[in-house]
Design a protein around this motif. Structure first.
Motif, mmCIF file in Angstrom:
data_model
loop_
_atom_site.group_PDB
_atom_site.id
_atom_site.type_symbol
_atom_site.label_atom_id
_atom_site.label_comp_id
_atom_site.label_asym_id
_atom_site.label_seq_id
_atom_site.Cartn_x
_atom_site.Cartn_y
_atom_site.Cartn_z
ATOM 1 N N THR A 284 0.736 -1.417 0.151
ATOM 2 C CA THR A 284 0.102 -0.044 -0.032
ATOM 3 C C THR A 284 0.955 1.274 0.042
ATOM 4 O O THR A 284 1.747 1.379 0.858
ATOM 5 N N GLU A 285 0.720 1.988 -1.003
ATOM 6 C CA GLU A 285 1.223 3.309 -0.945
ATOM 7 C C GLU A 285 0.552 4.503 -0.955
ATOM 8 O O GLU A 285 -0.641 4.316 -1.236
ATOM 9 N N LEU A 286 0.878 5.395 0.009
ATOM 10 C CA LEU A 286 -0.015 6.475 0.206
ATOM 11 C C LEU A 286 0.405 7.809 -0.655
ATOM 12 O O LEU A 286 1.667 8.159 -0.241
ATOM 13 N N GLU A 287 -0.208 8.457 -1.521
ATOM 14 C CA GLU A 287 0.410 9.602 -2.271
ATOM 15 C C GLU A 287 -0.250 10.662 -1.482
ATOM 16 O O GLU A 287 -1.658 10.902 -1.553
ATOM 17 N N PRO A 288 0.598 12.071 -1.050
ATOM 18 C CA PRO A 288 -0.131 12.771 -0.447
ATOM 19 C C PRO A 288 -0.803 13.693 -1.448
ATOM 20 O O PRO A 288 -0.464 14.064 -2.626
#
Ligand SMILES: [Zn+2]
Length: 447
Positions: A284-288
């Motif tokens: 899971t990557e979180l893109e701001p």
């Protein structure tokens, strides 16, 4: 229909309890404690397998990686993933076959997404993906006290009957499960369902938040009682007001799971009541995107029939700054927000996706759904008690004017219940141009 139901549930139970499932559950019970380098190794190993398979067997990813000049062996660290462009839903719509691994063997399962953001997608899963998903869910249920074989009640769409049927429940003996219809949530049917649930005495309840809320609201209004040791919700955003009423009325604790049909990311509540990204489930990557918000990007670990790499879910989360008191190092999430794609467009061009607070405090109102019929016309579909009069209607419209726009025409439409999507989801907003994709109301649904 009964024979088909029996066979389907027999096979489901077999896949879901067999030796491969038991192995997966043992493995994920151990990986639940991975952190630091050991977790990174786990993620990298699964990622490399997903990418190697996608490059060899999945036409879309073969083309994409070739175009970017990336070989699977170039992905040596988690940071290398950023070189791969995002996969969008539009890519799948444009070329569904390009996402399928034609060399995949064994049983294949298909599922349709609800189409909340346009045309539904058809997604495919292989048996290892079904087994992994079920093992991750069982790990999570066990963390919250569930044991194999305990009685469960499930309110979902599509398992009991369609809109045209008057069947309210069916017993699935293969999983000791009472399945109740999410298509019949009016008071007359709810009364019968509560009778049945009181007699069945399930350990836990599985439902979408909005469905569990409708049941809790009925209990509050009718003065009747139900108890579950746990209520497991998923598939929709869980709002605080829903959690409060469900917890009080069912004398229970509520455990919410975030996932999606694409199975590229999972987030679950821990026993200390905070959400954590399930770091061994997928990458899971979180893109701001500003304002402390992040978009969820996920890469599958376990589906080799239709793997997704850096899939853009469109879902948003807020990170929690402080670590959780449960001691887990997995990233804590404060809040999971609705999908940004579903919104009302105000005449001044503002997009409004948060509407759940608008009906709050309006007396005799059970549920509300906002339907944008034209750029200037907003219809508010309501399910309400008999006492809901013009006065309450005017109050609701005043609140909507204040929070959405004073420059729209508002109309209230009373319904016996608000129809769910084919997968049983409650949609708080039906955006402009989407009415045709929505299920029709079955005003005749009776006991
Ligand atoms: Zn925690």
């Amino acid at each position: 229909m009964d024979l088909a139901f029996e066979i389907k549930n027999f096979l489901k139970a077999k896949i879901r309890t067999g030796p491969r499932f038991q192995r997966a559950l043992r493995r994920f019970t151990e990986s639940a404690h991975l952190e630091g380098d050991a977790l990174r190794d786990w993620q990298l190993q699964h990622l490399q397998r997903t990418i190697a398979n996608a490059y060899q067997n999945v036409p879309f990813y073969k083309r994409l990686l070739d175009k970017e000049g990336i070989r699977p062996s170039d992905i040596r660290t988690l940071a290398d993933m950023k070189r791969i462009p995002l996969t969008e839903k539009a890519h799948i719509r444009a070329d569904p076959a390009g996402f399928i691994n034609p060399r995949s063997r064994g049983f294949k399962f298909s599922v349709q997404t609800s189409g909340s953001t346009g045309t539904p997608l058809e997604l495919k899963r292989d048996t290892p993906s079904i087994i992994a998903e079920n093992a991750f869910l069982w790990r999570y249920w066990q963390q919250h006290g569930k044991r194999p074989g305990s009685r469960r009640a499930t309110i979902r769409a599509g398992m009991v009957s369609g809109l045209d049927s008057d069947r309210l429940w069916v017993y699935n003996r293969h999983q000791n499960e009472l399945l109740l219809s999410a298509f019949h949530l009016n008071d007359a049917c709810l009364s019968k369902m509560v009778d049945k649930l009181q007699e069945f005495k399930a350990f836990d309840l599985y439902a979408n938040p909005s469905t569990a809320y409708v049941l809790a609201d009925y209990l509050a209004r009718s003065g009747r009682a139900l108890h579950f040791d746990a209520v497991f919700t998923s598939s929709e955003q869980l709002f605080d007001y829903q959690a409060e009423l469900i917890t009080t009325q069912m004398k229970t604790r509520i455990w919410d799971w975030y996932g999606q049909a694409e199975r590229v990311s999972a987030i679950a509540l821990c026993p200390h009541g905070h959400y954590h990204i399930q770091e061994d489930y997928s990458l899971t990557e979180l893109e701001p995107i500003g304002d402390g918000q992040y978009e969820v990007i996920g890469t599958s670990f376990f589906n080799h029939l239709q793997p997704f790499i850096r899939y853009h879910t469109g879902d948003r989360v807020e990170l929690q700054d402080e670590p959780c008191s449960c001691g887990s190092s997995w990233r804590p999430i404060r809040k999971i927000s609705g999908r940004a794609a579903s919104y009302i467009v105000a005449p001044d061009g503002r997009k409004i996706s948060l509407v759940s607070h608008i009906p709050r405090g309006v007396p005799y109102l059970i549920e509300a759904q906002f339907v944008q019929d034209s750029p200037d016309d907003l219809r508010i579909r309501v399910v309400c008690e008999d006492q809901f009069s013009e006065r309450e209607g005017a109050m609701l419209i005043a609140r909507a004017k204040e929070r959405i726009s004073p420059d729209m025409n508002y109309r209230i439409e009373k319904l016996p219940m608000i129809p769910r999507t084919s997968s049983g989801k409650f949609m708080p907003i039906i955006p402009l141009g989407q009415q045709a994709n929505q299920p029709q109301v079955n005003a005749e649904a009776t006991v």
